[in-house]
Design an enzyme around this catalytic site. Structure first.
Site, PDB file in Angstrom:
ATOM      1  N   GLN A  34       0.875  -1.188  -0.036  1.00 13.55           N
ATOM      2  CA  GLN A  34      -0.010   0.262   0.078  1.00 13.55           C
ATOM      3  C   GLN A  34       0.914   1.303  -0.170  1.00 13.55           C
ATOM      4  O   GLN A  34       1.860   1.367   0.498  1.00 13.55           O
ATOM      5  CB  GLN A  34      -1.071   0.019   1.321  1.00 13.55           C
ATOM      6  CG  GLN A  34      -0.194  -0.018   2.506  1.00 13.55           C
ATOM      7  CD  GLN A  34      -1.058   0.101   3.698  1.00 13.55           C
ATOM      8  OE1 GLN A  34      -2.509  -0.024   3.547  1.00 13.55           O
ATOM      9  NE2 GLN A  34      -0.619   0.127   4.970  1.00 13.55           N
ATOM     10  N   HIS A  58       0.864  -4.720   2.849  1.00 14.19           N
ATOM     11  CA  HIS A  58      -0.441  -4.882   3.462  1.00 14.19           C
ATOM     12  C   HIS A  58      -0.736  -6.482   3.600  1.00 14.19           C
ATOM     13  O   HIS A  58      -0.850  -6.750   4.876  1.00 14.19           O
ATOM     14  CB  HIS A  58      -1.459  -4.693   2.425  1.00 14.19           C
ATOM     15  CG  HIS A  58      -2.927  -4.583   2.975  1.00 14.19           C
ATOM     16  ND1 HIS A  58      -4.080  -4.194   2.536  1.00 14.19           N
ATOM     17  CD2 HIS A  58      -3.260  -5.304   4.298  1.00 14.19           C
ATOM     18  CE1 HIS A  58      -5.196  -4.389   3.268  1.00 14.19           C
ATOM     19  NE2 HIS A  58      -4.849  -5.060   4.260  1.00 14.19           N
ATOM     20  N   PHE A  84      -2.221  -5.327  13.387  1.00 15.49           N
ATOM     21  CA  PHE A  84      -2.485  -5.318  12.039  1.00 15.49           C
ATOM     22  C   PHE A  84      -1.717  -6.616  11.530  1.00 15.49           C
ATOM     23  O   PHE A  84      -2.242  -7.758  10.999  1.00 15.49           O
ATOM     24  CB  PHE A  84      -1.402  -4.152  11.166  1.00 15.49           C
ATOM     25  CG  PHE A  84      -1.632  -4.011   9.742  1.00 15.49           C
ATOM     26  CD1 PHE A  84      -2.686  -4.688   8.898  1.00 15.49           C
ATOM     27  CD2 PHE A  84      -0.919  -3.193   9.039  1.00 15.49           C
ATOM     28  CE1 PHE A  84      -3.094  -4.380   7.765  1.00 15.49           C
ATOM     29  CE2 PHE A  84      -0.972  -3.139   7.578  1.00 15.49           C
ATOM     30  CZ  PHE A  84      -1.998  -3.739   6.936  1.00 15.49           C
ATOM     31  N   HIS A 112      -3.689  -9.658  12.339  1.00 12.92           N
ATOM     32  CA  HIS A 112      -4.973  -9.643  11.817  1.00 12.92           C
ATOM     33  C   HIS A 112      -4.480 -10.458  10.434  1.00 12.92           C
ATOM     34  O   HIS A 112      -5.408 -11.450   9.960  1.00 12.92           O
ATOM     35  CB  HIS A 112      -5.578  -8.335  11.556  1.00 12.92           C
ATOM     36  CG  HIS A 112      -6.490  -8.292  10.430  1.00 12.92           C
ATOM     37  ND1 HIS A 112      -7.854  -8.465  10.701  1.00 12.92           N
ATOM     38  CD2 HIS A 112      -6.561  -7.871   9.180  1.00 12.92           C
ATOM     39  CE1 HIS A 112      -8.591  -8.474   9.355  1.00 12.92           C
ATOM     40  NE2 HIS A 112      -7.717  -8.084   8.389  1.00 12.92           N
ATOM     41  N   GLU A 113      -3.510  -9.916   9.901  1.00 13.37           N
ATOM     42  CA  GLU A 113      -3.144 -10.599   8.762  1.00 13.37           C
ATOM     43  C   GLU A 113      -2.611 -12.106   8.667  1.00 13.37           C
ATOM     44  O   GLU A 113      -3.014 -12.977   7.953  1.00 13.37           O
ATOM     45  CB  GLU A 113      -2.033  -9.920   8.179  1.00 13.37           C
ATOM     46  CG  GLU A 113      -2.226  -8.543   7.544  1.00 13.37           C
ATOM     47  CD  GLU A 113      -3.342  -8.473   6.383  1.00 13.37           C
ATOM     48  OE1 GLU A 113      -3.190  -9.062   5.417  1.00 13.37           O
ATOM     49  OE2 GLU A 113      -4.268  -7.810   6.642  1.00 13.37           O
ATOM     50  N   LYS A 120      -6.176 -13.981   9.347  1.00 17.13           N
ATOM     51  CA  LYS A 120      -6.988 -14.152   8.280  1.00 17.13           C
ATOM     52  C   LYS A 120      -6.385 -14.884   7.170  1.00 17.13           C
ATOM     53  O   LYS A 120      -6.989 -15.644   6.559  1.00 17.13           O
ATOM     54  CB  LYS A 120      -7.480 -12.703   7.897  1.00 17.13           C
ATOM     55  CG  LYS A 120      -8.265 -12.437   6.723  1.00 17.13           C
ATOM     56  CD  LYS A 120      -9.067 -11.255   6.442  1.00 17.13           C
ATOM     57  CE  LYS A 120      -9.681 -10.978   5.253  1.00 17.13           C
ATOM     58  NZ  LYS A 120     -10.664  -9.921   5.097  1.00 17.13           N
ATOM     59  N   HIS A 121      -5.051 -14.648   6.826  1.00 18.92           N
ATOM     60  CA  HIS A 121      -4.582 -14.960   5.714  1.00 18.92           C
ATOM     61  C   HIS A 121      -3.361 -16.049   5.670  1.00 18.92           C
ATOM     62  O   HIS A 121      -3.420 -17.229   5.175  1.00 18.92           O
ATOM     63  CB  HIS A 121      -3.826 -13.818   4.528  1.00 18.92           C
ATOM     64  CG  HIS A 121      -4.858 -12.783   4.297  1.00 18.92           C
ATOM     65  ND1 HIS A 121      -5.825 -12.974   3.246  1.00 18.92           N
ATOM     66  CD2 HIS A 121      -5.226 -11.573   4.734  1.00 18.92           C
ATOM     67  CE1 HIS A 121      -6.401 -11.967   3.156  1.00 18.92           C
ATOM     68  NE2 HIS A 121      -6.172 -11.147   3.876  1.00 18.92           N
TER      69      HIS A 121
END
Ligand code: 5GP
Ligand code: 5GP
Length: 226
Positions: free
Chosen positions: A34, A61, A111, A114-115, A118-119
């Site tokens: 980003q 990101h 952050f 979260h990454e 989720k991924h």
């Protein structure tokens, strides 16, 4: 003596091993970076990390496992929560290369967590938590997107550039075609927000994207300063 299985049976078993029994849990990764100036220069607010204003460079990101049909898995393993102690050796590089600009200000761990949740948990078959983050850091260095753009005279100075010149500069600098995602600034201009590159399912080699996300930029795109 008993004869061994006919070859068609062996072939069947081999195919089963390759295709069914060891089913791939994803096909490739999107590696997404980003532009901080575009994250901040919108109606949404941004907050600098507790460690201070990041450098004027693309930030990571995420590294997102994806399927070739465009869909993707998410939140694959609740039993593998983000554990910051597993990346303590990477944290200073993470602060520099993967800063969080969301509000309120943070040190990045929210952050990154979260990454991962989720991924990252969807590519655990190839990358453990440490390798997931270190692969992303390595890809950012390898790509050096800002340098590729600057070499082509495309600078973060608030000027407008054509979508094709941006794509061409990245193809020339990295060897691969990006997907460009735009957002809209406070005056309604389309601006360069995120750049997607594709990576094979080992998490190390760049590839041409098997499929691109949907969405369009204007033909003239602002590259804001940061
Ligand atoms: P948005 O809806 O803002 O484009 O995306 C929101 C979030 O959904 C992203 O930050 C990412 O976590 C996930 N996402 C969106 N598009 C894709 C995609 O094509 N592949 C993957 N793996 N995740 C995506
Ligand atoms: P995604 O689900 O889109 O992969 O991740 C976006 C989530 O991470 C959102 O909840 C967003 O608030 C948070 N986040 C924290 N810092 C950042 C940042 O610098 N950029 C983006 N795009 N999202 C961030």
């Amino acid at each position: 003596m008993k004869s061994s299985s006919p070859s068609w049976i062996k072939l069947f078993i081999l195919q089963c091993l390759a295709v069914v029994c060891v089913a791939q849990d994803f096909d490739f990764f999107y590696f997404v970076q980003q532009w901080p100036g575009s994250y901040c220069d919108t109606k949404q607010s941004c907050c600098y990390p507790t460690t201070g204003k990041p450098a004027a460079d693309f930030g990571i990101h995420g590294l997102w496992p994806n399927y070739k049909d465009g869909s993707y898995p998410s939140n694959c393993d609740p039993d593998s929560p983000f554990d910051q102690s597993k990346i303590s050796d990477l944290s200073s590089s993470m602060q520099r290369n993967w800063p969080s600009l969301a509000c309120p200000s943070s040190n990045g761990f929210t952050f990154w967590g979260h990454e991962w949740d989720k991924h990252g948990t969807c590519s655990e078959s190839v990358l453990d938590q440490h390798d997931y983050f270190s692969s992303a850091l390595g890809l950012k260095t390898q790509l050096n997107l800002l340098q590729a753009l600057k070499t082509a005279g495309i600078q973060p100075n608030g000027q407008f550039y054509s979508l094709s010149s941006i794509k061409g500069a990245i193809k020339a600098g990295t060897g691969y075609t990006p997907y460009i995602e735009c957002n809209v600034d406070v005056s309604g201009n389309s601006q360069l927000y995120q750049i997607y590159m594709c990576v094979d399912n080992s998490g190390t080699n760049l590839i041409e994207c098997p499929v691109f996300p949907h969405g369009r930029c204007g033909s003239s795109i602002e590259f804001p300063s940061f």
